[in-house]
Design a protein around this motif. Structure first.
Motif, PDB file in Angstrom:
ATOM      1  N   MET A 267      25.216  46.063  -6.863  1.00 49.74           N
ATOM      2  CA  MET A 267      24.622  45.538  -8.090  1.00 49.74           C
ATOM      3  C   MET A 267      23.468  46.440  -8.505  1.00 49.74           C
ATOM      4  O   MET A 267      22.542  46.676  -7.729  1.00 49.74           O
ATOM      5  CB  MET A 267      24.127  44.109  -7.861  1.00 49.74           C
TER       6      MET A 267
ATOM      7  N   GLU B  36      20.090  47.687  -9.533  1.00 48.83           N
ATOM      8  CA  GLU B  36      18.717  47.209  -9.651  1.00 48.83           C
ATOM      9  C   GLU B  36      17.837  48.436  -9.836  1.00 48.83           C
ATOM     10  O   GLU B  36      18.336  49.537 -10.046  1.00 48.83           O
ATOM     11  CB  GLU B  36      18.337  46.382  -8.425  1.00 48.83           C
TER      12      GLU B  36
ATOM     13  N   MET C 257      25.105  44.135 -15.082  1.00 50.96           N
ATOM     14  CA  MET C 257      25.577  43.689 -13.772  1.00 50.96           C
ATOM     15  C   MET C 257      26.576  44.661 -13.147  1.00 50.96           C
ATOM     16  O   MET C 257      26.663  44.772 -11.932  1.00 50.96           O
ATOM     17  CB  MET C 257      26.241  42.314 -13.913  1.00 50.96           C
ATOM     18  N   GLU C 258      27.340  45.374 -13.979  1.00 49.08           N
ATOM     19  CA  GLU C 258      28.435  46.179 -13.435  1.00 49.08           C
ATOM     20  C   GLU C 258      28.486  47.595 -13.994  1.00 49.08           C
ATOM     21  O   GLU C 258      29.426  48.329 -13.712  1.00 49.08           O
ATOM     22  CB  GLU C 258      29.775  45.486 -13.723  1.00 49.08           C
TER      23      GLU C 258
ATOM     24  N   GLY D 296      16.167  42.869  -9.303  1.00 54.04           N
ATOM     25  CA  GLY D 296      17.375  42.152  -9.687  1.00 54.04           C
ATOM     26  C   GLY D 296      17.630  41.028  -8.695  1.00 54.04           C
ATOM     27  O   GLY D 296      16.768  40.671  -7.884  1.00 54.04           O
ATOM     28  N   ASN D 297      18.838  40.490  -8.722  1.00 50.02           N
ATOM     29  CA  ASN D 297      19.139  39.305  -7.929  1.00 50.02           C
ATOM     30  C   ASN D 297      19.111  39.564  -6.420  1.00 50.02           C
ATOM     31  O   ASN D 297      18.752  38.680  -5.640  1.00 50.02           O
ATOM     32  CB  ASN D 297      20.503  38.747  -8.340  1.00 50.02           C
TER      33      ASN D 297
ATOM     34  N   ARG E 262      21.998  32.128 -12.501  1.00 49.85           N
ATOM     35  CA  ARG E 262      22.223  33.076 -11.410  1.00 49.85           C
ATOM     36  C   ARG E 262      22.310  32.342 -10.082  1.00 49.85           C
ATOM     37  O   ARG E 262      21.793  31.238  -9.933  1.00 49.85           O
ATOM     38  CB  ARG E 262      21.097  34.112 -11.355  1.00 49.85           C
TER      39      ARG E 262
END
Length: 281
Positions: A1, A3, A69-70, A169-170, A257
């Motif tokens: 992912m 970031e 995201m991608e 990010g996540n 999320r």
């Protein structure tokens, strides 16, 4: 992912390959840029700003992209490569941009944001961002001030908000909440001093350590399958206490999320509260 560390690494690879070289062919596959041709212009530099990429070219123009995201930028030879890997990213319908020089071709895949702006107008695109964890403007005191502006905001949301600090990010939101031993839904203002200061110091250290790595690592364990504490480890034992890692949701309803956490090591709210509404929003 993607970031902040991924974007930093991508920007530096693109800069090394393209900066100082003349574009021999460009192909933008988004409607608003379909007729744009930057051939003949020299690439001046490629820089990261949080999770944004700014490719500055001769004539006062900037190709501004975001990996979302991608998204990904991949480098090939002097002609556009028909294949860019075996993960499906080589599909032509996923290509959003092709920028080539006599030596290299940069191909942008699945970019949710791609635009051409005046370099002098970059502030309008990225000026809202907080201090960049991997940038020359990194200012931990300013980042902490922004992080605590809304003390009732859940910690995970506050960390992920790029207006507070840019680059998280996540993955890092999950890992940082674990390292802080705090529930992702704990009000950020409830963190005792000096925990916010330490948390930002840890975030900066982790992104700096990972910016040159292909495989992100937040633990000290050298094994690749033990690189992270909680992210992506649902139902697997916590590395500290053995309690199964679980997941929950956070963020606005339209951009929900998933976050990973240990319910034993991270005391506090255990279930997502109602969606947060910013003050005055």
């Amino acid at each position: 992912m993607p970031e902040g560390d991924t974007v930093w690494r991508t920007a530096h690879r693109l800069h090394e390959a393209l900066a100082g070289r003349t574009l021999t062919h460009t192909d933008f596959r988004v409607p608003r840029l379909a007729t744009v041709d930057l051939s003949g212009r020299t690439v001046l530099e490629v820089i990261p700003r949080g999770k944004h990429l700014l490719m500055r070219v001769e004539g006062g123009l900037t190709v501004h992209s975001h990996l979302g995201m991608e998204g990904a930028w991949r480098l090939g030879g002097p002609a556009p490569a028909k294949r860019a890997g075996g993960d499906g990213s080589d599909r032509a319908d996923q290509i959003r941009a092709v920028l080539g020089t006599a030596e290299h071709t940069a191909i942008g895949y699945r970019l949710p944001l791609l635009e051409l702006i005046r370099t002098r107008a970059e502030h309008g695109a990225v000026g809202h961002l907080g201090p960049d964890l991997l940038g020359p403007d990194w200012d931990p005191a300013e980042a902490e001030r922004r992080l605590l502006v809304d003390p009732e905001r859940p910690l995970a949301e506050a960390l992920l908000d790029q207006r507070n600090l840019a680059g998280i990010g996540n993955v890092y939101a999950s890992e940082l909440c674990f390292l802080a031993r705090s529930s992702p839904w704990a009000p950020v203002g409830s963190l005792p001093a000096p925990l916010p200061t330490r948390l930002l110091s840890t975030a900066h250290r982790l992104l700096e350590a990972n910016k040159d790595r292909l495989a992100r690592r937040t633990t000290r364990d050298p094994h690749r399958d033990r690189a992270l504490y909680v992210y992506g480890r649902e139902r697997r034992p916590c590395r500290r206490c053995g309690t199964p890692i679980t997941t929950g949701g956070y963020g606005p309803v339209d951009r929900r999320r998933t976050i990973w956490y240990c319910p034993h090591c991270q005391p506090g709210p255990a279930h997502p509260p109602p969606p947060h509404t910013p003050a005055g929003g």
